[in-house]
Scaffold this active site. Structure first.
Site, PDB file in Angstrom:
ATOM      1  N   LYS A  76      33.154  54.743  58.657  1.00 12.20           N
ATOM      2  CA  LYS A  76      33.672  55.798  59.534  1.00 12.20           C
ATOM      3  C   LYS A  76      33.785  55.355  61.000  1.00 12.20           C
ATOM      4  O   LYS A  76      34.668  55.807  61.714  1.00 12.20           O
ATOM      5  CB  LYS A  76      32.806  57.057  59.415  1.00 12.20           C
ATOM      6  CG  LYS A  76      32.911  57.702  58.026  1.00 12.20           C
ATOM      7  CD  LYS A  76      32.025  58.933  57.890  1.00 12.20           C
ATOM      8  CE  LYS A  76      32.014  59.417  56.449  1.00 12.20           C
ATOM      9  NZ  LYS A  76      31.144  60.582  56.251  1.00 12.20           N
ATOM     10  N   ASP A 111      33.745  66.311  58.268  1.00  9.58           N
ATOM     11  CA  ASP A 111      32.377  66.554  57.761  1.00  9.58           C
ATOM     12  C   ASP A 111      31.750  67.743  58.490  1.00  9.58           C
ATOM     13  O   ASP A 111      30.927  68.465  57.926  1.00  9.58           O
ATOM     14  CB  ASP A 111      31.495  65.314  57.977  1.00  9.58           C
ATOM     15  CG  ASP A 111      31.819  64.194  56.994  1.00  9.58           C
ATOM     16  OD1 ASP A 111      32.347  64.486  55.903  1.00  9.58           O
ATOM     17  OD2 ASP A 111      31.549  63.021  57.324  1.00  9.58           O
TER      18      ASP A 111
HETATM   19  P1  NDP Z   1      25.072  55.908  57.782  1.00 10.29           P
HETATM   20  O1  NDP Z   1      25.092  54.557  57.156  1.00 10.29           O
HETATM   21  O2  NDP Z   1      25.841  56.152  59.022  1.00 10.29           O
HETATM   22  O3  NDP Z   1      23.555  56.315  58.061  1.00 10.29           O
HETATM   23  C1  NDP Z   1      22.591  56.071  57.092  1.00 10.29           C
HETATM   24  C2  NDP Z   1      21.256  56.678  57.508  1.00 10.29           C
HETATM   25  O4  NDP Z   1      20.354  56.484  56.408  1.00 10.29           O
HETATM   26  C3  NDP Z   1      20.631  56.030  58.728  1.00 10.29           C
HETATM   27  O5  NDP Z   1      20.015  57.030  59.503  1.00 10.29           O
HETATM   28  C4  NDP Z   1      19.588  55.097  58.119  1.00 10.29           C
HETATM   29  O6  NDP Z   1      18.481  54.892  58.936  1.00 10.29           O
HETATM   30  C5  NDP Z   1      19.154  55.907  56.911  1.00 10.29           C
HETATM   31  N1  NDP Z   1      18.527  55.084  55.875  1.00 10.29           N
HETATM   32  C6  NDP Z   1      19.114  54.122  55.132  1.00 10.29           C
HETATM   33  N2  NDP Z   1      18.218  53.598  54.276  1.00 10.29           N
HETATM   34  C7  NDP Z   1      17.037  54.231  54.505  1.00 10.29           C
HETATM   35  C8  NDP Z   1      15.736  54.136  53.944  1.00 10.29           C
HETATM   36  N3  NDP Z   1      15.447  53.259  52.971  1.00 10.29           N
HETATM   37  N4  NDP Z   1      14.773  54.967  54.396  1.00 10.29           N
HETATM   38  C9  NDP Z   1      15.045  55.866  55.361  1.00 10.29           C
HETATM   39  N5  NDP Z   1      16.265  56.000  55.951  1.00 10.29           N
HETATM   40  C10 NDP Z   1      17.243  55.194  55.520  1.00 10.29           C
HETATM   41  O7  NDP Z   1      25.512  56.921  56.601  1.00 10.29           O
HETATM   42  P2  NDP Z   1      26.289  58.321  56.703  1.00 10.29           P
HETATM   43  O8  NDP Z   1      25.694  59.122  57.788  1.00 10.29           O
HETATM   44  O9  NDP Z   1      27.747  58.091  56.707  1.00 10.29           O
HETATM   45  O10 NDP Z   1      25.950  58.968  55.255  1.00 10.29           O
HETATM   46  C11 NDP Z   1      24.612  59.369  54.929  1.00 10.29           C
HETATM   47  C12 NDP Z   1      24.593  60.009  53.535  1.00 10.29           C
HETATM   48  O11 NDP Z   1      25.379  61.202  53.527  1.00 10.29           O
HETATM   49  C13 NDP Z   1      25.178  59.102  52.429  1.00 10.29           C
HETATM   50  O12 NDP Z   1      24.358  59.205  51.277  1.00 10.29           O
HETATM   51  C14 NDP Z   1      26.542  59.709  52.165  1.00 10.29           C
HETATM   52  O13 NDP Z   1      26.964  59.477  50.841  1.00 10.29           O
HETATM   53  C15 NDP Z   1      26.259  61.192  52.411  1.00 10.29           C
HETATM   54  N6  NDP Z   1      27.487  61.941  52.750  1.00 10.29           N
HETATM   55  C16 NDP Z   1      28.026  62.769  51.797  1.00 10.29           C
HETATM   56  C17 NDP Z   1      29.186  63.468  52.055  1.00 10.29           C
HETATM   57  C18 NDP Z   1      29.762  64.353  51.003  1.00 10.29           C
HETATM   58  O14 NDP Z   1      30.966  64.633  51.029  1.00 10.29           O
HETATM   59  N7  NDP Z   1      28.963  64.867  50.092  1.00 10.29           N
HETATM   60  C19 NDP Z   1      29.895  63.368  53.357  1.00 10.29           C
HETATM   61  C20 NDP Z   1      29.213  62.496  54.309  1.00 10.29           C
HETATM   62  C21 NDP Z   1      28.061  61.804  53.983  1.00 10.29           C
HETATM   63  P3  NDP Z   1      18.397  53.635  59.962  1.00 10.29           P
HETATM   64  O15 NDP Z   1      19.041  54.096  61.241  1.00 10.29           O
HETATM   65  O16 NDP Z   1      16.929  53.410  60.071  1.00 10.29           O
HETATM   66  O17 NDP Z   1      19.117  52.477  59.306  1.00 10.29           O
END
Ligand code: NDP
Length: 275
Positions: A76, A111
């Site tokens: 994104k 979103d």
């Molecule tokens: P990003 O990659 O931008 O952010 C991911 C986040 O997850 C970060 O805050 C990261 O933390 C955290 N994270 C990753 N691994 C871990 C872990 N092992 N433990 C704790 N925190 C963790 O992703 P998005 O914001 O784009 O998406 C997030 C979720 O939302 C996804 O699962 C996506 O599929 C879902 N989503 C669903 C939608 C739908 O239509 N249903 C629409 C939009 C999103 P850190 O900063 O520490 O790396």
């Protein structure tokens, strides 16, 4: 599994979802069903794009006369950078694009409105306490919506620095938590990618009030560990399937299409998840 194409082999079509791995996406099924229902002869496909290739892929799809794309994990930000214009007046703190109109190179974030619509049945009130887990683009969308509703928002993120940056983005209006604490929380949003890529969230579910709603933005056939833990605690739990539908329906508006049949889209997603 959804049929996917590498972007350089993308077939003749009108719309696409792009992701690092789009094979999990229900967007093609959902949008194609809605096109057919309205007699629209459009084709929507799933396209895989590696990190760093998003701009090339969008240029390519545009040159192949695709009209629009949806963008998902982890593209994104790259997609936003490709856009000449980003239209997001309602929620200016959100600066990632999940929807693109290719011809005009306009980006949007649906979103936000999708999340708003998905939580409307919860009847949240100003002053309600919400805890968002995660600090990525979707967390920003949720925080922006919840703050605009007048909710009090706290945030926990694994990487503290990113939580701080998020709080700065929202002018300090978010309360940062060192450890996530569910006491007094009305809505708990899992906006981490743990549901998709695995990992553990440090949550003590025994501290949650009995009326807490646990919302995992991720959707999958089987409930995530997060949703299983919430259900085991007797809490109301919801997954990201309604967000998928509502952000997708909003994308139609960005693409200049008529209003889709949202009920049909909900049914398509539910049917796909039930198989
Ligand atoms: P990003 O990659 O931008 O952010 C991911 C986040 O997850 C970060 O805050 C990261 O933390 C955290 N994270 C990753 N691994 C871990 C872990 N092992 N433990 C704790 N925190 C963790 O992703 P998005 O914001 O784009 O998406 C997030 C979720 O939302 C996804 O699962 C996506 O599929 C879902 N989503 C669903 C939608 C739908 O239509 N249903 C629409 C939009 C999103 P850190 O900063 O520490 O790396």
């Amino acid at each position: 599994m959804t049929e996917t194409f590498h972007w350089q082999n993308a077939p003749s079509a009108d719309f696409a979802v792009i992701a690092e791995d789009a094979s999990h996406s229900l967007s093609p099924r959902m949008h194609n069903a809605a096109f057919t229902a309205l007699g629209l002869a459009f084709r929507y496909v799933a396209v895989n794009v590696a990190r760093g290739d998003v701009g090339f892929a969008l240029d390519f799809l545009r040159s192949r006369a695709y009209r629009g794309v949806n963008v998902t994990l982890p593209h994104k930000e790259e997609a936003r950078a490709w856009c000449s214009e980003f239209i997001n007046t309602d929620y200016p703190e959100v600066n990632v694009a999940n929807t693109i109109l290719l011809d005009s190179r306009q980006g949007f974030n649906t979103d936000t409105l999708g999340f708003l619509r998905s939580i409307t049945p919860l009847g949240l009130k100003a002053g309600d306490q919400c805890l968002v887990l995660g600090a990525g683009g979707s967390a920003h969308a949720c925080i922006a919506v919840l703050l605009k509703l007048g909710c009090r928002v706290s945030l926990w993120n694994r990487t503290r620095e990113r939580a701080n940056e998020t709080n700065e983005r929202f002018s300090g209006r978010v309360a940062l938590q060192k450890e996530p604490d569910l006491a007094g929380i009305n809505l708990l949003v899992n906006a981490t990618s743990v549901g998709k890529i695995g990992g553990e969230l440090p949550l003590d579910w025994t501290r949650s009030p009995s009326d807490l709603v646990a919302y995992d933005l991720y959707y999958a056939k089987n409930p995530t560990q997060f949703l299983q833990n919430a259900a085991a605690q007797g809490l109301r739990a919801m997954d990201g399937s309604s967000l998928l539908v509502y952000q997708g329906a909003e994308a139609w508006r960005c693409w200049g299409l008529p209003e889709p049949d949202v009920n049909l889209m909900v049914k398509e997603v539910q049917d796909a998840l039930a198989i």
